[in-house]
Design an enzyme around this catalytic site. Sequence first.
Site, PDB file in Angstrom:
ATOM      1  N   TYR A  47      62.583   9.470 -25.951  1.00 38.66           N
ATOM      2  CA  TYR A  47      62.518   8.343 -26.879  1.00 38.66           C
ATOM      3  C   TYR A  47      63.378   8.637 -28.105  1.00 38.66           C
ATOM      4  CZ  TYR A  47      58.373   6.925 -24.148  1.00 38.66           C
ATOM      5  OH  TYR A  47      57.509   6.581 -23.141  1.00 38.66           O
ATOM      6  N   SER A  80      54.333  10.018 -14.260  1.00 40.45           N
ATOM      7  CA  SER A  80      54.587   8.638 -14.658  1.00 40.45           C
ATOM      8  C   SER A  80      55.431   7.941 -13.601  1.00 40.45           C
ATOM      9  CB  SER A  80      55.320   8.592 -16.006  1.00 40.45           C
ATOM     10  OG  SER A  80      55.641   7.265 -16.383  1.00 40.45           O
TER      11      SER A  80
END
Length: 336
Positions: A54, A152
């Site tokens: 991120y 994920s």
Amino acid sequence: MRFRFLGNSGLKISELTYGNWLTHGSQVENDTATACVRAALDVGITTFDTADVYANTVAESVLGDALAGERRESLEILTKVYWPTGPKGPNDTGLSRKHVRESIDGSLRRLRTDYVDLYQAHRYDHETPLEETMQAFADVVRQGKALYIGVSEWTADQIRAGHALAKELGFQLVSNQPQYSMLWRVIEAEVVPASRELGVSQIVWSPIAQGVLTGKYRPGAELPAGSRATDEKGGASMIRSFLRDDVLGRVQDLRPVADELGLTMAQLAIAWVLANDNVAAAIIGASRPEQVHDNAKAGGVELPAEVLARIDEVLGDVVVTDPAETAKASPPQRLV
């Protein structure tokens, strides 16, 4: 704020988890990001989700700074590894032993902590043997740098294989972090049943479908100025598939359901994902503290069975359910 067990572990996390994808280090200034984190703490959120990718590691640093001074034992900090970071060299990505080892140390440094509560494989790495990846995660756990391991956007078969190896190596694979919302239900047919069987929870992202389920996007209307749909650097490509008039029209038809329950559209969407008993938490993000306070009101909301059935009827065939979509989330080759 209510808390739920993460998989079959003894760890509890707040059912609303604050995430800083697309916001910290990119969309909002650091003081605003800190204000959003403070708002999350104010409403009882103790679980914070981030990832090294991120804002190319900046989001972790912003979160670490925002949480500085908080009692570490009262927080659950989650981060991830897989996508390219740093100068994005050939080994700055994936789930190799080298990248996992170097990435956990970088994440801990930026987050200003000695350990993370959950370290997650951000995608499945088709170019690294699964045995190598899981051994690397086992080492991270044994070194005390992570308490639990999650994944994920893994398929049901990938979760089964990873879970079996984790068990052999003496640690727990306790969670999966998939996209899940009223409009995107691809985990329901295969991933959720496998996860229930194995004792794995879902920590879901995008419960309001990138903002579409707030109802602010209307069929035939111009996209709202400053919205995610107009920000090519902030998720416009991901929201595009939902911006069809048939989808937006059905979403508008949900407004009476929310109104009758005294909820905003966003609160209804978050309460909907939390109605799934395999979901441990819904990740909410924010660009303003007020959004945190508003969305937090979805916590503890119980949706009656007739409301869930009515939502299904309203949305009809615009819902995406194909389990094959999960496999598409992990590229066949690492990106560099």
